[in-house]
Motif scaffolding. Sequence first.
Motif, PDB file in Angstrom:
ATOM      1  N   PRO A   1      12.318  -8.375   0.365  1.00 46.18           N
ATOM      2  CA  PRO A   1      13.208  -8.212   1.520  1.00 46.18           C
ATOM      3  C   PRO A   1      14.445  -7.407   1.112  1.00 46.18           C
ATOM      4  O   PRO A   1      14.580  -6.996  -0.042  1.00 46.18           O
ATOM      5  CB  PRO A   1      13.595  -9.651   1.845  1.00 46.18           C
ATOM      6  CG  PRO A   1      13.601 -10.326   0.506  1.00 46.18           C
ATOM      7  CD  PRO A   1      12.503  -9.676  -0.290  1.00 46.18           C
ATOM      8  N   ASP A   2      15.341  -7.202   2.066  1.00 45.60           N
ATOM      9  CA  ASP A   2      16.608  -6.527   1.792  1.00 45.60           C
ATOM     10  C   ASP A   2      17.670  -7.521   1.330  1.00 45.60           C
ATOM     11  O   ASP A   2      18.674  -7.148   0.738  1.00 45.60           O
ATOM     12  CB  ASP A   2      17.107  -5.821   3.063  1.00 45.60           C
ATOM     13  CG  ASP A   2      16.150  -4.719   3.477  1.00 45.60           C
ATOM     14  OD1 ASP A   2      16.052  -3.721   2.746  1.00 45.60           O
ATOM     15  OD2 ASP A   2      15.473  -4.882   4.510  1.00 45.60           O
ATOM     16  N   LEU A   3      17.427  -8.796   1.636  1.00 50.61           N
ATOM     17  CA  LEU A   3      18.419  -9.833   1.354  1.00 50.61           C
ATOM     18  C   LEU A   3      17.722 -11.181   1.284  1.00 50.61           C
ATOM     19  O   LEU A   3      16.760 -11.419   2.014  1.00 50.61           O
ATOM     20  CB  LEU A   3      19.448  -9.851   2.497  1.00 50.61           C
ATOM     21  CG  LEU A   3      20.526 -10.929   2.470  1.00 50.61           C
ATOM     22  CD1 LEU A   3      21.575 -10.617   1.411  1.00 50.61           C
ATOM     23  CD2 LEU A   3      21.208 -11.036   3.833  1.00 50.61           C
ATOM     24  N   VAL A   4      18.231 -12.069   0.437  1.00 45.20           N
ATOM     25  CA  VAL A   4      17.707 -13.434   0.345  1.00 45.20           C
ATOM     26  C   VAL A   4      18.828 -14.413   0.659  1.00 45.20           C
ATOM     27  O   VAL A   4      19.935 -14.288   0.139  1.00 45.20           O
ATOM     28  CB  VAL A   4      17.175 -13.747  -1.076  1.00 45.20           C
ATOM     29  CG1 VAL A   4      16.703 -15.190  -1.168  1.00 45.20           C
ATOM     30  CG2 VAL A   4      16.050 -12.798  -1.446  1.00 45.20           C
ATOM     31  N   LEU A   5      18.533 -15.374   1.534  1.00 40.51           N
ATOM     32  CA  LEU A   5      19.432 -16.509   1.762  1.00 40.51           C
ATOM     33  C   LEU A   5      18.706 -17.706   1.179  1.00 40.51           C
ATOM     34  O   LEU A   5      17.565 -17.973   1.552  1.00 40.51           O
ATOM     35  CB  LEU A   5      19.644 -16.763   3.256  1.00 40.51           C
ATOM     36  CG  LEU A   5      20.251 -15.648   4.102  1.00 40.51           C
ATOM     37  CD1 LEU A   5      20.436 -16.152   5.530  1.00 40.51           C
ATOM     38  CD2 LEU A   5      21.580 -15.187   3.535  1.00 40.51           C
ATOM     39  N   MET A   6      19.336 -18.431   0.256  1.00 45.18           N
ATOM     40  CA  MET A   6      18.618 -19.575  -0.286  1.00 45.18           C
ATOM     41  C   MET A   6      19.483 -20.762  -0.628  1.00 45.18           C
ATOM     42  O   MET A   6      20.671 -20.651  -0.884  1.00 45.18           O
ATOM     43  CB  MET A   6      17.761 -19.157  -1.466  1.00 45.18           C
ATOM     44  CG  MET A   6      18.454 -18.864  -2.753  1.00 45.18           C
ATOM     45  SD  MET A   6      17.145 -18.542  -3.983  1.00 45.18           S
ATOM     46  CE  MET A   6      18.082 -17.815  -5.275  1.00 45.18           C
ATOM     47  N   ASP A   7      18.808 -21.893  -0.634  1.00 47.03           N
ATOM     48  CA  ASP A   7      19.394 -23.172  -0.974  1.00 47.03           C
ATOM     49  C   ASP A   7      19.386 -23.300  -2.503  1.00 47.03           C
ATOM     50  O   ASP A   7      18.631 -22.604  -3.181  1.00 47.03           O
ATOM     51  CB  ASP A   7      18.522 -24.258  -0.338  1.00 47.03           C
ATOM     52  CG  ASP A   7      19.209 -25.605  -0.301  1.00 47.03           C
ATOM     53  OD1 ASP A   7      20.392 -25.711  -0.680  1.00 47.03           O
ATOM     54  OD2 ASP A   7      18.556 -26.573   0.116  1.00 47.03           O
ATOM     55  N   LEU A   8      20.200 -24.183  -3.031  1.00 49.53           N
ATOM     56  CA  LEU A   8      20.172 -24.414  -4.477  1.00 49.53           C
ATOM     57  C   LEU A   8      19.196 -25.519  -4.849  1.00 49.53           C
ATOM     58  O   LEU A   8      18.464 -25.401  -5.815  1.00 49.53           O
ATOM     59  CB  LEU A   8      21.566 -24.798  -4.986  1.00 49.53           C
ATOM     60  CG  LEU A   8      22.480 -23.643  -5.389  1.00 49.53           C
ATOM     61  CD1 LEU A   8      23.838 -24.187  -5.815  1.00 49.53           C
ATOM     62  CD2 LEU A   8      21.879 -22.832  -6.511  1.00 49.53           C
ATOM     63  N   LYS A   9      19.216 -26.610  -4.078  1.00 48.99           N
ATOM     64  CA  LYS A   9      18.351 -27.741  -4.429  1.00 48.99           C
ATOM     65  C   LYS A   9      17.054 -27.675  -3.646  1.00 48.99           C
ATOM     66  O   LYS A   9      17.050 -27.843  -2.428  1.00 48.99           O
ATOM     67  CB  LYS A   9      19.065 -29.065  -4.134  1.00 48.99           C
ATOM     68  CG  LYS A   9      20.127 -29.402  -5.150  1.00 48.99           C
ATOM     69  CD  LYS A   9      20.702 -30.765  -4.896  1.00 48.99           C
ATOM     70  CE  LYS A   9      19.940 -31.842  -5.645  1.00 48.99           C
ATOM     71  NZ  LYS A   9      20.682 -33.121  -5.653  1.00 48.99           N
ATOM     72  N   MET A  10      15.955 -27.402  -4.356  1.00 49.01           N
ATOM     73  CA  MET A  10      14.648 -27.307  -3.702  1.00 49.01           C
ATOM     74  C   MET A  10      13.583 -27.842  -4.645  1.00 49.01           C
ATOM     75  O   MET A  10      13.755 -27.820  -5.858  1.00 49.01           O
ATOM     76  CB  MET A  10      14.312 -25.850  -3.368  1.00 49.01           C
ATOM     77  CG  MET A  10      15.244 -25.213  -2.371  1.00 49.01           C
ATOM     78  SD  MET A  10      14.768 -23.511  -2.032  1.00 49.01           S
ATOM     79  CE  MET A  10      15.215 -22.675  -3.542  1.00 49.01           C
ATOM     80  N   PRO A  11      12.466 -28.285  -4.070  1.00 46.81           N
ATOM     81  CA  PRO A  11      11.362 -28.746  -4.923  1.00 46.81           C
ATOM     82  C   PRO A  11      10.673 -27.572  -5.629  1.00 46.81           C
ATOM     83  O   PRO A  11      10.802 -26.428  -5.197  1.00 46.81           O
ATOM     84  CB  PRO A  11      10.411 -29.416  -3.939  1.00 46.81           C
ATOM     85  CG  PRO A  11      10.731 -28.832  -2.607  1.00 46.81           C
ATOM     86  CD  PRO A  11      12.190 -28.469  -2.650  1.00 46.81           C
TER      87      PRO A  11
END
Length: 129
Positions: A48-58
């Motif tokens: 993608p052009d950009l990633v939005l992500m959480d820190l705590k994930m399985p």
Amino acid sequence: DEVKKVLIIDDEPDTIIFLGTWLEDQGYDVTSAHDGQRGMDLLLADPPDLVLMDLKMPYLGGVQLYRLIRGHEHLNDLPVIFITGVAEYHLFDDGCEQLPAPAACLAKPVDLQALAQAIDQALAARPAL
């Protein structure tokens, strides 16, 4: 102007729906993953052009995934914005000194105006391919 692709990686379905709907309303092409491993698969398959992500994930947490992205020759300049619970910020400070800082770190519940600004800055800063 071509449509920018944004990948959301978060294990909370509500977050994905909320952010995904908002991003689509802003004119972005959105895909999502519910864990870091699936996120990495999508990143490699269709960056993608950009990633939005959480820190705590399985499976693969945000910090580990961020390390993989920064270490990958085709993804290392990909803008990443973390959206996470404030209590998790210290996780990011731990062991990321060697890594370039993410485009932004925003607290949940996310302020959409702050997010829009962070996205604009992140996309503007990335060199055109």
